[in-house]
Design a protein around this motif. Structure first.
Motif, short mmCIF file in Angstrom:
data_model
loop_
_atom_site.label_atom_id
_atom_site.label_comp_id
_atom_site.label_asym_id
_atom_site.label_seq_id
_atom_site.Cartn_x
_atom_site.Cartn_y
_atom_site.Cartn_z
N VAL A 274 18.25 -5.97 0.03
CA VAL A 274 17.21 -4.99 -0.29
C VAL A 274 15.87 -5.70 -0.51
CG1 VAL A 274 16.45 -3.30 -2.01
CG2 VAL A 274 18.80 -3.30 -1.24
N LEU A 275 15.93 -6.91 -1.07
CA LEU A 275 14.69 -7.67 -1.29
C LEU A 275 13.91 -7.84 0.01
CD1 LEU A 275 15.63 -10.61 -3.67
CD2 LEU A 275 14.05 -8.78 -4.13
N ALA A 276 14.65 -7.99 1.12
CA ALA A 276 13.95 -8.18 2.40
C ALA A 276 13.44 -6.86 2.95
CB ALA A 276 14.88 -8.84 3.42
N GLY A 277 14.00 -5.74 2.46
CA GLY A 277 13.61 -4.45 3.01
C GLY A 277 12.47 -3.78 2.26
N VAL A 278 12.12 -4.31 1.09
CA VAL A 278 11.00 -3.73 0.35
C VAL A 278 9.71 -4.00 1.12
CG1 VAL A 278 9.67 -3.92 -1.78
CG2 VAL A 278 12.14 -3.99 -1.88
N PRO A 279 8.89 -2.98 1.33
CA PRO A 279 7.66 -3.20 2.09
C PRO A 279 6.77 -4.25 1.43
CG PRO A 279 8.03 -0.87 1.74
CD PRO A 279 9.05 -1.58 0.93
N THR A 280 6.09 -5.03 2.25
CA THR A 280 5.31 -6.12 1.69
C THR A 280 4.14 -5.61 0.86
OG1 THR A 280 4.10 -6.24 3.74
CG2 THR A 280 5.95 -7.74 3.48
N VAL A 281 3.68 -4.39 1.16
CA VAL A 281 2.57 -3.87 0.38
C VAL A 281 3.01 -3.62 -1.07
CG1 VAL A 281 2.96 -1.44 0.96
CG2 VAL A 281 0.68 -2.20 0.44
N VAL A 282 4.29 -3.32 -1.24
CA VAL A 282 4.82 -3.14 -2.59
C VAL A 282 4.84 -4.48 -3.33
CG1 VAL A 282 6.83 -2.42 -3.93
CG2 VAL A 282 6.17 -1.15 -1.89
N TYR A 283 5.31 -5.52 -2.63
CA TYR A 283 5.26 -6.85 -3.23
C TYR A 283 3.82 -7.24 -3.57
CZ TYR A 283 10.07 -8.07 -2.13
OH TYR A 283 11.43 -8.11 -2.08
#
Lengths: 460, 403
Positions: A274-283
């Motif tokens: 799931v960590l890889a699927g979180v959109p980068t804008v959220v990170y």
């Protein structure tokens, strides 16, 4: 008549052709027997439908590109166009405006003269689109009739329809090549324009980055030395992010493959993914909102000078977390690829599990792990949103992780989201940066895949 | 000797704990991220409302009752409602009272009149959204001055909290109490529509060609290499491609879902091809042989037998690719989808923005009220993504076959 309308009519014609041809084929098949015909009835239908639709649609596509020029020519030869100013620029402005009003895209004219040209534009557009529609209809009918006339028991409709299908499939797979070529061509073409204004050596080795002027050409106070950007990219993506991602990713993979009970593994592995699927804008938002202020306070407490609210460390840490699943799944694969006999041999010699892992499994899996890390680095340096939101815009050549640095991708966003003057060195610089990014990530990927592949073969 | 063994066992335990620690740290980070977003964002779905007493007969409203019956929306748009709201707020809360209510209060008053025009003849109490400061104060995050005002209003029984339906139905704006995500969500849906429409057929056809028909030669190798390369190209590069080809060469409209969808389709296509090839490869050769054996042509074999069997796998890959495209921001910034768009796009060529870009735009806003709106938008985006991923996992589990 609008373009969409014509397309719908053509498709309706094709469908009619399909029905009639199929009916005809069913009839003669009943007469001569099923096995005497080459194809099934619906294949005759498809043959006629394709002949009806394809030539007409192809013609429409060509016509859509030719028509604007024909319309312009016809307007220019109209009596109202005689009074147009002679110089090309103002003439084109007026013509464009008149055309926009005629199409209904613009309500009123800035230029009084363009109002006189609206009528000729409307007339010409109506005339030529009617002509286009008529020609397309004729083509559709002619194609359909020609195909229908060939429908007969001995006609090989199936082979012909299938040839079209094969061409479609081939064309679809060629899109990948076309896209790659498009990327390379547009990057190189725009970069060439940039390098005609800025010396490539200054760009690659210059130490100062401060693009200022958005106006035409290359201003005196501009500096396009990209080394600070390269350094920022490497600092965040290849150093800080990897310091986070490699140990955590590797240890997670080891724990999940070697120690964890199956049910733990079943839950934890998707969770990491799931960590890889979180959109980068959220990170990016998380890094800017939560991580960066915390780090600045930390730096202020322990007395590090130059702590900025946008820091290399904040972006790098969060990016490292994002990369963990990449590293762990690559490490997972390569550890799993080590033959069980090697593991058993080590354990049988009395080594503990951790000794086996450290002394046998990891060295054996190392090429795969290195390949995975290279892929992760390539992904990290191409990552945009986290660094745009958390790393800052100041082009600093610094080793201080609490300072603000900027990266290649950040600057690309920065250069291209302001003005859109496409002759300025400032906007073209984004393409030069894109070219460098493309080449570097490509090389990293090629090397990584080579390493992984070579190593895989060694045990098979 | 025994001490050495003890030391080795201790090292073993340490190593194992280190592994466990890594897994927990990674998972903990994810949990922390989600909890932070939830804590910040969940209140973005509610809003503080103030019960505002509006005395219509005494307010400076300019209305023609006859016209109100025929064309109410038009009449109300011209009816100087803002000054009605300002005056009512000043009467109710004293000098400066108009600052307690949000600019969205006008909409609430307008809706109240539309729902029941009879209220124009009397004094009524209408629930209107509170201003950004009061809203934050009610949620416990406001400044001291606003907290005091909120407490005063609360004691008078004028404050309530309600579902912020405008957040779900509205578009971008400048006042955090009136912004909404529907515009961005609709833009996302339109963009995803184009992406799916283009990348799915192209991806499936390319996968079929490469896996089933392609001869092994230099050309197909080239196709294969470029597909694998495209899957690894940084997404921002696709933005540059979209900018220079679709916008500067083909002159398609800027900021439009059409161009965004086309750009993302080029990015998604390789993912679908790779997933599709794996799914097609998993179909056993015996099925092809059986079909060929009774006289089917290669095209019939593939379209009647192989494709239907491979479809669940292809769909799983497609959903994963679409989920990635849905969360993508950088390429869309390049093609100008960061424009301020205050109304939902009507079609594929209208200026639009998408959810991740909206999040990016709001994250840049200085207003403190935007923090909860940004987090709330992130919650919506994550809910979408998790739903898509669950569907993909469900499909994979449901159709997973061992031949």
């Amino acid at each position: 008549m609008s373009g969409a309308m014509i397309v719908i009519i053509i498709i309706a014609l094709a469908a009619t052709g399909w029905i009639f041809a199929r009916a005809r084929a069913t009839r003669f098949q009943a007469e001569v027997g099923r096995l005497a015909t080459n194809s099934r009835p619906s294949q005759y239908g498809w043959y006629v439908a394709l002949w009806t639709a394809l030539p007409a649609l192809a013609f429409l596509m060509v016509w859509a590109n030719v028509m604007p020029r024909l319309v312009f020519d016809s307007v220019l030869s109209s009596p109202a166009a005689q009074s147009l100013p002679a110089d090309d620029f103002s003439r084109n402005v007026i013509l464009g405006e008149a055309n926009a009003i005629a199409r209904g895209a613009q309500a009123a004219a800035f230029n009084p003269q363009s109002m006189t040209l609206v009528e000729p534009f409307r007339d010409a557009t109506a005339r030529y689109s009617a002509a286009g529609a008529l020609l397309a209809a004729i083509l559709a009918f002619a194609g359909g009739a020609f195909a229908f006339s060939r429908v007969g028991p001995s006609f090989t409709a199936r082979n012909r329809v299938e040839r079209v299908v094969m061409w479609t499939l081939l064309l679809a797979s060629l899109i990948a090549i076309i896209t790659t070529a498009g990327i390379v061509a547009s990057l190189i073409f725009e970069s060439m324009r940039f390098f005609s204004m800025v010396n490539p050596l200054d760009f690659l080795f210059g130490l100062k980055w401060s693009p200022q002027s958005a106006a035409m050409g290359y201003g005196n106070d501009d500096a396009f030395g990209a080394v600070p950007l390269f350094w920022g990219t490497i600092f965040i993506g290849a150093i800080i992010a990897m310091i986070v991602a490699i140990p955590l990713g590797l240890m997670s993979a080891i724990y999940l493959t070697q120690y964890a009970r199956p049910e733990v593994r079943k839950w934890m592995k998707p969770m990491l993914e799931v960590l890889a699927g979180v959109p980068t804008v959220v990170y990016g938002y998380f890094a800017a909102l939560t991580v960066a202020p915390a780090l600045r306070n930390l730096a202020a407490t322990i007395g590090i000078p130059g702590a900025s609210s946008e820091s290399a460390l904040a972006a790098g840490l969060v990016m490292g977390v994002m990369i963990i699943p990449f590293v762990s799944s690559m490490a997972d694969d390569s550890i799993a690829a080590v033959p069980q006999s090697m593991r058993d041999g080590s354990l049988a010699m009395g080594a503990t599990t951790s000794e086996t892992i450290r002394k046998v499994l990891i060295p054996a899996a190392l090429p795969g792990v290195v390949g995975g890390v290279l892929l992760a680095v390539s992904r990290a340096i191409g990552e945009t949103m986290i660094v745009v939101m958390a790393a800052g815009l100041a082009a600093n050549l610094t080793l201080n992780p609490f300072a603000s640095v900027t990266t290649v991708t950040t600057q690309m966003v920065q250069l291209l989201t302001g003005d859109q003057e496409f002759d300025s060195a400032k906007t073209l610089a984004a393409f030069a940066l894109g070219l460098v990014l493309f080449i570097v990530t490509l090389l990293l990927n090629i090397v990584a895949l080579r390493v992984v592949k070579k190593y895989r073969e060694a045990y098979e | 000797m025994r001490r050495r063994i003890a030391r080795r066992y201790a090292a073993e335990r340490r190593f194992k704990l280190l592994g466990l620690f890594s897994v927990l740290l990674s998972a903990g980070f994810l949990v922390f991220l989600l909890v932070t977003m939830m804590a910040n964002g969940v209140k973005g779905f509610t809003r503080a409302e103030i019960a505002l007493t509006v005395d219509f007969p005494r307010s400076p409203i300019l209305l023609d009752p006859a016209a109100l019956k025929t064309n109410p929306a038009q009449v109300l748009a011209n009816a100087n409602l803002p000054s009605v709201v300002d005056q009512a707020a000043q009467t109710a809360f004293g000098e400066g009272g108009e600052r307690f209510v949000s600019s969205g209060a006008v909409v609430a008053v307008r809706d109240a009149i539309l729902a029941d025009p009879a209220i124009l003849d009397r004094k009524v109490v209408i629930s209107v959204p509170a201003s950004e400061g009061i809203d934050l104060a009610v949620k416990g995050k406001g400044s001291a001055a606003d907290e005091a005002i909120a407490d005063r209003l609360d004691e008078a029984g004028l404050i309530s909290t309600a579902l912020n339906y405008r957040f779900l139905l509205g578009s971008d704006g400048t006042d955090p109490t009136t912004v909404g995500i529907w515009g961005a969500l609709k833009g996302s849906l339109l963009t995803m529509g184009i992406t799916l429409l283009l990348s799915f057929p192209i991806g499936v056809f390319a996968a079929l060609y490469l896996e089933e028909y392609a001869p092994r030669n230099r050309w197909t190798d080239l196709i294969e290499v470029s597909i694998n390369n495209l899957a690894a190209v940084p997404s921002i590069i696709f933005g540059l491609l979209g900018l220079s080809i679709f916008l500067n060469t083909m002159h398609l409209p800027r900021s439009a879902p059409l161009v965004g969808g086309m750009t993302l389709a080029l990015m998604t296509m390789p993912i679908i091809v790779i997933a599709g090839r794996n799914a097609i490869k998993a179909v056993p050769p015996s099925i092809r042989d059986a079909a060929l054996g009774i006289g089917a042509s290669p095209v019939q074999v593939v379209f009647h037998h192989v494709l239907p069997l491979a479809l669940p796998g292809i769909l799983t890959g497609t959903i994963i690719g679409m989920a990635r495209a849905l969360g993508e921001t950088a390429p869309l910034l390049m093609i100008g989808m960061r424009a301020f768009v205050a109304s939902p796009p009507g079609g594929f060529t209208d200026p639009a923005t998408v959810l991740p870009v909206q999040i990016f735009l709001w994250s840049d806003e200085v207003g403190r009220g935007f923090i909860e709106k940004t987090s709330a938008a992130i919650i919506v985006l994550l809910v979408f993504l998790l739903t898509m991923n669950s569907i993909a996992i469900y499909l994979r589990n449901k159709f997973e076959k061992k031949w």
